[in-house]
Motif scaffolding. Structure first.
Motif, PDB file in Angstrom:
ATOM      1  N   GLY A   5       0.842  -1.194   0.000  1.00  0.00           N
ATOM      2  CA  GLY A   5       0.000   0.000   0.000  1.00  0.00           C
ATOM      3  C   GLY A   5       0.874   1.240   0.000  1.00  0.00           C
ATOM      4  O   GLY A   5       2.107   1.161  -0.148  1.00  0.00           O
ATOM      5  N   ALA A   6       0.236   2.373   0.190  1.00  0.00           N
ATOM      6  CA  ALA A   6       0.913   3.665   0.048  1.00  0.00           C
ATOM      7  C   ALA A   6       2.161   3.791   0.928  1.00  0.00           C
ATOM      8  O   ALA A   6       3.129   4.452   0.547  1.00  0.00           O
ATOM      9  N   GLY A   7       2.160   3.141   2.110  1.00  0.00           N
ATOM     10  CA  GLY A   7       3.324   3.217   3.009  1.00  0.00           C
ATOM     11  C   GLY A   7       4.585   2.659   2.381  1.00  0.00           C
ATOM     12  O   GLY A   7       5.703   3.040   2.749  1.00  0.00           O
ATOM     13  N   THR A  16       1.130   9.182   1.666  1.00  0.00           N
ATOM     14  CA  THR A  16       0.084   8.186   1.882  1.00  0.00           C
ATOM     15  C   THR A  16      -1.267   8.910   1.851  1.00  0.00           C
ATOM     16  O   THR A  16      -1.330  10.121   1.645  1.00  0.00           O
ATOM     17  N   PHE A  17      -2.353   8.170   2.082  1.00  0.00           N
ATOM     18  CA  PHE A  17      -3.690   8.755   1.954  1.00  0.00           C
ATOM     19  C   PHE A  17      -4.329   9.147   3.282  1.00  0.00           C
ATOM     20  O   PHE A  17      -4.905  10.214   3.419  1.00  0.00           O
ATOM     21  N   ARG A  18      -4.251   8.211   4.263  1.00  0.00           N
ATOM     22  CA  ARG A  18      -5.102   8.378   5.441  1.00  0.00           C
ATOM     23  C   ARG A  18      -4.376   8.813   6.704  1.00  0.00           C
ATOM     24  O   ARG A  18      -4.989   8.919   7.753  1.00  0.00           O
ATOM     25  N   GLU A  19      -3.086   9.089   6.627  1.00  0.00           N
ATOM     26  CA  GLU A  19      -2.385   9.538   7.827  1.00  0.00           C
ATOM     27  C   GLU A  19      -2.544  11.047   7.970  1.00  0.00           C
ATOM     28  O   GLU A  19      -3.043  11.722   7.069  1.00  0.00           O
ATOM     29  N   LEU A  23      -2.917  12.506   1.651  1.00  0.00           N
ATOM     30  CA  LEU A  23      -3.585  13.157   0.518  1.00  0.00           C
ATOM     31  C   LEU A  23      -5.065  13.417   0.771  1.00  0.00           C
ATOM     32  O   LEU A  23      -5.609  14.432   0.350  1.00  0.00           O
ATOM     33  N   TRP A  24      -5.748  12.495   1.453  1.00  0.00           N
ATOM     34  CA  TRP A  24      -7.190  12.675   1.658  1.00  0.00           C
ATOM     35  C   TRP A  24      -7.505  13.692   2.762  1.00  0.00           C
ATOM     36  O   TRP A  24      -8.653  13.951   3.062  1.00  0.00           O
ATOM     37  N   GLU A  25      -6.459  14.269   3.344  1.00  0.00           N
ATOM     38  CA  GLU A  25      -6.682  15.390   4.253  1.00  0.00           C
ATOM     39  C   GLU A  25      -6.716  16.692   3.434  1.00  0.00           C
ATOM     40  O   GLU A  25      -7.497  17.588   3.706  1.00  0.00           O
ATOM     41  N   LEU A  99      -3.611  -3.475  -8.559  1.00  0.00           N
ATOM     42  CA  LEU A  99      -5.051  -3.581  -8.263  1.00  0.00           C
ATOM     43  C   LEU A  99      -5.799  -2.306  -8.616  1.00  0.00           C
ATOM     44  O   LEU A  99      -6.958  -2.353  -9.016  1.00  0.00           O
ATOM     45  N   HIS A 100      -5.153  -1.163  -8.391  1.00  0.00           N
ATOM     46  CA  HIS A 100      -5.837   0.120  -8.536  1.00  0.00           C
ATOM     47  C   HIS A 100      -5.360   0.915  -9.750  1.00  0.00           C
ATOM     48  O   HIS A 100      -5.547   2.128  -9.802  1.00  0.00           O
ATOM     49  N   GLY A 101      -4.732   0.239 -10.699  1.00  0.00           N
ATOM     50  CA  GLY A 101      -4.333   0.891 -11.935  1.00  0.00           C
ATOM     51  C   GLY A 101      -2.913   1.412 -11.905  1.00  0.00           C
ATOM     52  O   GLY A 101      -2.145   1.121 -10.981  1.00  0.00           O
ATOM     53  N   GLY A 166       2.800  -1.611   4.479  1.00  0.00           N
ATOM     54  CA  GLY A 166       2.401  -0.215   4.311  1.00  0.00           C
ATOM     55  C   GLY A 166       0.991   0.015   3.810  1.00  0.00           C
ATOM     56  O   GLY A 166       0.765   0.883   2.974  1.00  0.00           O
ATOM     57  N   SER A 167       0.035  -0.742   4.336  1.00  0.00           N
ATOM     58  CA  SER A 167      -1.368  -0.467   4.001  1.00  0.00           C
ATOM     59  C   SER A 167      -2.178  -0.404   5.283  1.00  0.00           C
ATOM     60  O   SER A 167      -2.013  -1.239   6.164  1.00  0.00           O
ATOM     61  N   SER A 168      -3.076   0.586   5.355  1.00  0.00           N
ATOM     62  CA  SER A 168      -3.941   0.671   6.538  1.00  0.00           C
ATOM     63  C   SER A 168      -5.019  -0.414   6.504  1.00  0.00           C
ATOM     64  O   SER A 168      -5.745  -0.600   7.464  1.00  0.00           O
ATOM     65  N   LEU A 169      -5.121  -1.138   5.394  1.00  0.00           N
ATOM     66  CA  LEU A 169      -6.131  -2.198   5.208  1.00  0.00           C
ATOM     67  C   LEU A 169      -7.546  -1.670   5.480  1.00  0.00           C
ATOM     68  O   LEU A 169      -8.365  -2.325   6.104  1.00  0.00           O
ATOM     69  N   ILE A 190       4.031  -5.584   7.839  1.00  0.00           N
ATOM     70  CA  ILE A 190       5.053  -4.559   8.108  1.00  0.00           C
ATOM     71  C   ILE A 190       4.388  -3.191   8.042  1.00  0.00           C
ATOM     72  O   ILE A 190       3.829  -2.802   7.001  1.00  0.00           O
ATOM     73  N   ASP A 191       4.438  -2.452   9.139  1.00  0.00           N
ATOM     74  CA  ASP A 191       3.857  -1.099   9.176  1.00  0.00           C
ATOM     75  C   ASP A 191       4.356  -0.435  10.458  1.00  0.00           C
ATOM     76  O   ASP A 191       4.408  -1.088  11.492  1.00  0.00           O
ATOM     77  N   PRO A 192       4.725   0.845  10.396  1.00  0.00           N
ATOM     78  CA  PRO A 192       5.176   1.504  11.638  1.00  0.00           C
ATOM     79  C   PRO A 192       4.040   1.713  12.631  1.00  0.00           C
ATOM     80  O   PRO A 192       4.273   1.909  13.818  1.00  0.00           O
ATOM     81  N   LYS A 209       9.128   0.847   9.469  1.00  0.00           N
ATOM     82  CA  LYS A 209       8.895   1.372   8.127  1.00  0.00           C
ATOM     83  C   LYS A 209       9.331   0.325   7.100  1.00  0.00           C
ATOM     84  O   LYS A 209      10.078  -0.614   7.427  1.00  0.00           O
ATOM     85  N   ALA A 210       8.910   0.548   5.846  1.00  0.00           N
ATOM     86  CA  ALA A 210       9.141  -0.478   4.818  1.00  0.00           C
ATOM     87  C   ALA A 210      10.626  -0.843   4.646  1.00  0.00           C
ATOM     88  O   ALA A 210      10.964  -2.028   4.560  1.00  0.00           O
ATOM     89  N   GLY A 211      11.493   0.165   4.596  1.00  0.00           N
ATOM     90  CA  GLY A 211      12.915  -0.105   4.338  1.00  0.00           C
ATOM     91  C   GLY A 211      13.506  -1.070   5.350  1.00  0.00           C
ATOM     92  O   GLY A 211      14.008  -2.151   5.007  1.00  0.00           O
TER      93      GLY A 211
END
Ligand code: APR
Length: 227
Positions: A5-7, A16-19, A23-25, A99-101, A166-169, A190-192, A209-211
């Motif tokens: 995911g975005a993470g 990312t989108f939801r943190e 972006l969605w903020e 999945l999302h293009g 890195g996805s909030s699922l 894996i997600d912080p 984090k991912a790395g």
């Protein structure tokens, strides 16, 4: 199989989108990422994705992407990503299902089978497919079907190892893929942050984090599977 995911791309500088600061903020999702938004104000939608594409062209795969490419030395790795960036491909993973293009592609707004690579960052009003219809971003918007889900569910149902990075699922159907993993598959996340996987089974959590997380994952998989 690795569901990303975005993470996954956060350490490449993509938001990312939801943190907090996501972006969605800053954007109202209904104004830039729905079929209704495209009907109402296609210029705004184009601007939003053009900006994302411009940033992507200035970004590079990070240590996490490179780590997942490195896993191919030892495992048959299938990436299934919710991300529209191409950083997994650029890092060298050979099997990537979007999945999302894909942000760097456009498709005809009349015929979804007509898909084109975008040269550079800009897709404009007036850019059209070979049949003369306006091109739109090749991304799955909220409220649209996810055609790649059938293949993704099949892949998930055959996985020996299922990793989420890195996805909030929060977004379905993608978040439900973990539920397709066979009972004897090992599950990893894996997600912080403290993300809850929607399964009633043991999940190995690597809260990084991912790395760093992919580095730890690689060590643990090599130990566990005796490679
Ligand atoms: N490494 C790993 N994970 C990170 C990092 C990092 N450096 N930084 C943040 N994260 C985590 C966050 O803790 C969060 O759990 O990444 C996750 C990002 O979650 P979302 O912003 O919800 O992104 P995602 O799950 O990919 O969203 C799914 O929603 O808007 C749609 O279509 C869009 O594909 C997207 C879908």
């Amino acid at each position: 199989m690795v569901l990303t995911g975005a993470g996954m791309s956060a350490e490449s500088g993509l938001r990312t989108f939801r943190e907090m600061g996501g972006l969605w903020e800053e954007y109202d999702v209904t104004e830039v990422a729905t079929p209704e938004a495209w009907e109402r104000d296609p210029e705004l939608v184009q601007r939003f994705y053009n900006e994302r594409r411009k940033q992507l062209l200035e970004s590079e795969p990070n240590k996490g992407h490179r780590g997942l490419a490195g896993l191919e030395k030892y495992f048959d790795v299938q990436i299934i990503t919710q991300n529209v960036d191409d950083l997994h491909e650029r890092a060298g993973n050979s099997k990537v299902l979007h999945l999302h293009g894909e942000l760097r592609k456009a498709r005809s707004s009349a015929d979804p089978n007509l898909v084109y690579e975008i040269e550079g960052w800009e897709l404009k009003m007036g850019d059209s497919c070979e049949k003369g219809s306006q091109l739109r971003p090749h991304v799955v918007w909220f409220g649209e079907p996810v055609p790649a889900m059938v293949e993704a569910a099949q892949i998930a149902s055959e996985a020996d190892i299922f990793v989420v990075v890195g996805s909030s699922l929060n977004v379905y159907p993608a978040a439900g893929l973990i539920g397709y993993a066979p009972q004897n598959a090992s599950l990893w996340l894996i997600d912080p942050e403290n993300v809850m996987a929607p399964v009633n089974r043991h999940v190995e959590i690597i809260q990084e984090k991912a790395g760093k997380g992919v580095e730890l994952l690689t060590r643990r998989l090599l130990d566990k599977y005796g490679k």
